[in-house]
Design an enzyme around this catalytic site. Structure first.
Site, short mmCIF file in Angstrom:
data_model
loop_
_atom_site.label_atom_id
_atom_site.label_comp_id
_atom_site.label_asym_id
_atom_site.label_seq_id
_atom_site.Cartn_x
_atom_site.Cartn_y
_atom_site.Cartn_z
CD GLU A 98 -5.71 0.39 2.45
OE1 GLU A 98 -5.12 -1.13 3.52
OE2 GLU A 98 -5.43 -0.04 1.41
CB SER A 151 -9.72 -1.91 3.57
OG SER A 151 -10.12 -3.01 3.09
NE ARG A 200 -4.83 -1.67 -0.30
CZ ARG A 200 -4.28 -2.83 -1.15
NH1 ARG A 200 -2.89 -3.21 -1.54
NH2 ARG A 200 -4.60 -3.84 -1.03
C1 LIG Z 1 -15.29 1.41 -2.73
C2 LIG Z 1 -13.70 0.80 -1.91
C3 LIG Z 1 -12.69 0.13 -2.14
C4 LIG Z 1 -11.28 0.52 -2.09
N1 LIG Z 1 -11.46 -0.54 -2.28
C5 LIG Z 1 -9.59 -1.08 -2.59
C6 LIG Z 1 -8.66 -1.86 -2.73
O1 LIG Z 1 -9.32 -3.15 -3.20
N2 LIG Z 1 -7.38 -2.28 -2.84
C7 LIG Z 1 -7.03 -1.22 -2.68
O2 LIG Z 1 -5.88 -0.47 -2.37
N3 LIG Z 1 -7.32 0.32 -2.37
C8 LIG Z 1 -9.20 0.25 -2.15
N4 LIG Z 1 -9.83 1.31 -1.47
C9 LIG Z 1 -8.56 2.90 -1.95
C10 LIG Z 1 -8.34 3.69 -2.91
O3 LIG Z 1 -9.69 3.50 -4.01
C11 LIG Z 1 -7.28 3.72 -3.70
O4 LIG Z 1 -6.13 3.73 -2.65
C12 LIG Z 1 -6.91 3.99 -4.90
O5 LIG Z 1 -5.59 4.47 -5.23
C13 LIG Z 1 -7.13 6.05 -4.50
O6 LIG Z 1 -7.10 6.50 -5.92
P1 LIG Z 1 -7.36 8.21 -6.26
O7 LIG Z 1 -6.94 8.80 -7.21
O8 LIG Z 1 -8.35 8.45 -5.42
O9 LIG Z 1 -6.11 8.83 -4.92
P2 LIG Z 1 -6.84 10.00 -3.70
O10 LIG Z 1 -7.91 8.99 -2.58
O11 LIG Z 1 -7.15 11.03 -3.72
O12 LIG Z 1 -5.44 9.84 -2.81
C14 LIG Z 1 -4.43 9.03 -2.02
C15 LIG Z 1 -2.92 9.39 -2.38
O13 LIG Z 1 -2.29 9.76 -3.25
C16 LIG Z 1 -1.85 11.02 -3.38
N5 LIG Z 1 -1.85 11.77 -4.60
C17 LIG Z 1 -3.46 11.45 -5.53
N6 LIG Z 1 -2.68 11.69 -6.92
C18 LIG Z 1 -1.64 11.83 -6.52
C19 LIG Z 1 -0.57 12.07 -7.70
N7 LIG Z 1 -0.81 12.69 -8.66
N8 LIG Z 1 0.93 13.00 -7.23
C20 LIG Z 1 0.92 12.44 -6.55
N9 LIG Z 1 0.91 12.20 -5.15
C21 LIG Z 1 -0.94 11.35 -5.25
C22 LIG Z 1 -3.01 11.92 -2.13
O14 LIG Z 1 -1.62 12.43 -1.89
C23 LIG Z 1 -2.80 10.41 -1.43
O15 LIG Z 1 -1.89 10.77 -0.36
C24 LIG Z 1 -11.09 1.55 -1.55
C25 LIG Z 1 -11.42 2.31 -1.67
C26 LIG Z 1 -13.02 2.58 -2.07
C27 LIG Z 1 -13.46 3.49 -1.50
#
Ligand SMILES: Cc1cc2nc3c(=O)[nH]c(=O)nc-3n(C[C@H](O)[C@H](O)[C@H](O)COP(=O)(O)OP(=O)(O)OC[C@H]3O[C@@H](n4cnc5c(N)ncnc54)[C@H](O)[C@@H]3O)c2cc1C
Length: 306
Positions: free
Chosen positions: A299, A229, A179
């Site tokens: 996480e 999670s 992660r």
């Molecule tokens: C219903 C649900 C199910 C999920 N299931 C999973 C799963 O199975 N496995 C899993 O790993 N995760 C899961 N997640 C968590 C999440 O979806 C993942 O971690 C996802 O990859 C985050 O992507 P995001 O674009 O929303 O990032 P954000 O939540 O917007 O950001 C996450 C982090 O990355 C940083 N960031 C984002 N973009 C950039 C960039 N371009 N440059 C620098 N920093 C950046 C942000 O500052 C933050 O620290 C789930 C979430 C939900 C709501």
């Protein structure tokens, strides 16, 4: 916080700007107070200049993707929040067809990437099925499941360094963790190169994706806002089991509840504040530590003041 006029002028030139924008509009928890300045660039190449100008004014810059892994304080975020998300298939190209290499912009939705790759007969990326958010957020989080992680297919990233330079960097073993991918502080992800395989049977790849989505719908409380999670799995343990065995299934603080369907999800039942969710996270940590002597590490990224 008063935004400097020159900085605001620069932001307006390069994209759209919202002042005092509620972060609840940009997180899958649907909670979080105002960002002083919420900026969506037309082209992320401007971010080097934006970061340099902000640093001169002592204003912090935070980059987010789809907000699906964030818990933002009810007091909001000071400084500039840059959103890099919401791009479709136009942000993806085949970088090297002999090598099955695709390039995806950080703003591309994971779903669009998966669909693009499936339609062109690739496999290896099926684990992305049902993962919310964008490519940049997935790279930073090294998102994945028991079927695969970003680092299994990601070979190289395009970044803006904290000095404002655009660079490409290969992914090496020492950057990879559960992660999270380790980057230097202040690096902004612009995109990534993904090595896939040609599917022996493309229809089977699509079937795998459909099955994964059905399974996730069955196991996850997708009818409620959440960030997936909440806790990483500690070595040798499953967080959902520790939480369940601590008797916390359905435990509620304000509008936040430990999901009855999946105990590693904390859901917003409709009126949760970020403070409710934060207090519930702390309560779960305390109870699990007391009962089993195991520390649960979030996480979810907790941002702002709690
Ligand atoms: C219903 C649900 C199910 C999920 N299931 C999973 C799963 O199975 N496995 C899993 O790993 N995760 C899961 N997640 C968590 C999440 O979806 C993942 O971690 C996802 O990859 C985050 O992507 P995001 O674009 O929303 O990032 P954000 O939540 O917007 O950001 C996450 C982090 O990355 C940083 N960031 C984002 N973009 C950039 C960039 N371009 N440059 C620098 N920093 C950046 C942000 O500052 C933050 O620290 C789930 C979430 C939900 C709501």
């Amino acid at each position: 916080m008063e935004m400097n006029k020159r900085l605001l002028y620069l932001l307006h030139r390069y994209g759209s700007v919202l002042l005092d924008e509620p972060m609840a509009n940009h997180t899958t928890y649907k909670t979080g107070g105002p960002a002083d300045c919420f900026f969506v660039p037309k082209d992320p190449a401007c971010l080097g200049e934006v970061c340099e100008a902000s640093a001169k004014e002592g204003i912090s810059v935070l980059v987010i993707g789809g907000g699906s892994n964030l818990l933002v304080s009810d007091k909001g975020i000071r400084g500039i929040v840059v959103a890099l998300c919401g791009e479709g298939e136009s942000g993806i190209r085949i970088a090297d067809s002999d090598d099955n290499l695709l390039y995806a912009d950080a703003r591309v939705d994971k779903k669009a990437f998966l669909e693009f790759a499936l339609r062109r007969g690739f496999s290896g990326m099926e684990f992305l099925a049902g993962l919310p958010g964008c490519i940049g957020g997935g790279i930073v989080m090294n998102a994945g499941t028991s079927m695969g992680w970003f680092s299994d297919i990601l070979t190289r990233v395009r970044i803006i360094t904290k000095d404002g330079l655009v660079r490409e960097k290969n992914i090496s073993g020492d950057m990879i963790s559960y992660r999270g991918l380790k980057f230097e502080r202040g690096n902004i992800i612009l995109g990534g190169y993904f090595r896939l395989q040609k599917a022996e049977n493309p229809e089977e790849a699509r079937k795998r994706v459909d099955d994964i989505i059905l399974d996730r719908e069955h196991k996850h409380p997708l009818e409620y806002p959440s960030a997936g999670s909440v806790f990483k799995n500690p070595e040798g343990h499953a967080s959902w089991k520790l939480i369940n065995d601590a008797g916390l299934r359905g435990y509620t603080i304000g509008g936040a509840m430990v999901s009855e369907k999946h105990t590693n999800f904390i859901i917003n039942t409709g009126f949760a504040t970020s403070s409710d969710i934060y207090r519930l996270i702390r309560h779960v940590q305390e109870q699990v530590e007391k009962r089993f002597g195991v520390h649960l590490e979030p996480e979810v990224k907790v941002l702002g003041e709690f």
